[in-house]
Structures are given as C-alpha cells and as structure tokens.
Design a protein around this motif. Structure first.
Motif, short mmCIF file in Angstrom:
data_model
loop_
_atom_site.label_atom_id
_atom_site.label_comp_id
_atom_site.label_asym_id
_atom_site.label_seq_id
_atom_site.Cartn_x
_atom_site.Cartn_y
_atom_site.Cartn_z
N LYS A 2 42.62 27.47 57.74
CA LYS A 2 42.10 28.39 56.54
C LYS A 2 41.30 27.67 55.52
N SER A 12 51.13 33.58 53.41
CA SER A 12 50.01 34.32 53.68
C SER A 12 50.19 35.64 54.53
N GLU A 61 44.54 35.17 47.12
CA GLU A 61 44.48 35.79 48.31
C GLU A 61 45.11 37.54 47.98
#
Length: 129
Positions: A2, A12, A61
């Motif tokens: 990543k 994630s 994220e």
C-alpha cells in the motif's frame, strides 16, 4: 504494498467496505463494545496506540461527513476540543450515555490502548463526489 499510511489490513478492509452514513468508532480501552459491530482490537498496552494516532491514520483513508464525541470530553478539556480530537469537521457532542447507545449502530468499533477518559469518536462515512 500500500501507498497510504494505513497498513493494518483488517482496518483498511473495514474502511473500504463502509457506505455513506455508516459509522466507525475509535474508542479508548474502556469503551464498552456492543456485540453487533465488527471489533478491531489494536490495543497493545496502556496508551499504545493512542486514539490520536489511530484517528490521524484512519482520516487518510476515510471520507468523513460527520463526527460525534461525548460532551464529557469537551468538559474535561475545559470547554474546548480535546487535543486528541483533530477532525476535518466540527464534531457534534452528545452525552457519554448517548454516545454508547450510538455505538450499537456502528459497523466497526476500533479499540485502542488509550487510557484518557472519554477519548472516543464516532466517524460517519461520507462520499467523495
């Protein structure tokens, strides 16, 4: 490998599966976790990881539409946002009891090693368009 800051595969994946309006909770070591939401336990030892550290990485994220913290956290910080609470939106405050009720509707609860009372935040997923 990543390219973003979040390396924990389970966290994630959990963020990637959230939809608009879904809730992700980042909680201190003492926050009761209801049986419904998915539990991701990152706690290693008292204080590690801290809520601020997990929050900072999660925000790389997750598109956040809304955030909720306990009013008791603001009271402990003498009427201002606590230092750990660095958010892209102004958080709504509710009582700690209401906060715990809201966690029952969360999709994911992340347990940290944080030992600061009321160091918990609910992040509501937004959309990027």
């Amino acid at each position: 490998m990543k390219r973003t800051a979040l390396l924990n595969a389970e966290l994630s994946h959990a963020i990637a599966t959230l939809g608009h309006g879904d809730m992700l909770v980042i909680g201190d070591v003492g926050l009761p976790i209801p049986t419904g939401p998915r539990r991701i336990d990152l706690a290693l030892t008292p204080g590690i990881p801290a809520v601020a550290d997990v929050l900072r990485v999660v925000l790389t994220e997750l598109q956040v539409e809304k955030a909720v913290i306990a009013s008791e956290a603001v009271e402990r910080a003498q009427g201002r946002l606590p230092d750990w609470c660095q958010l892209p939106v102004a958080p709504q405050t509710v009582s700690h009891e209401e906060f715990k009720r809201l966690t029952e509707r969360a999709r994911v609860v992340v347990r940290t090693g944080e030992c600061t009372p009321y160091a918990n935040v609910i992040l509501v997923a937004g959309v990027t368009f």
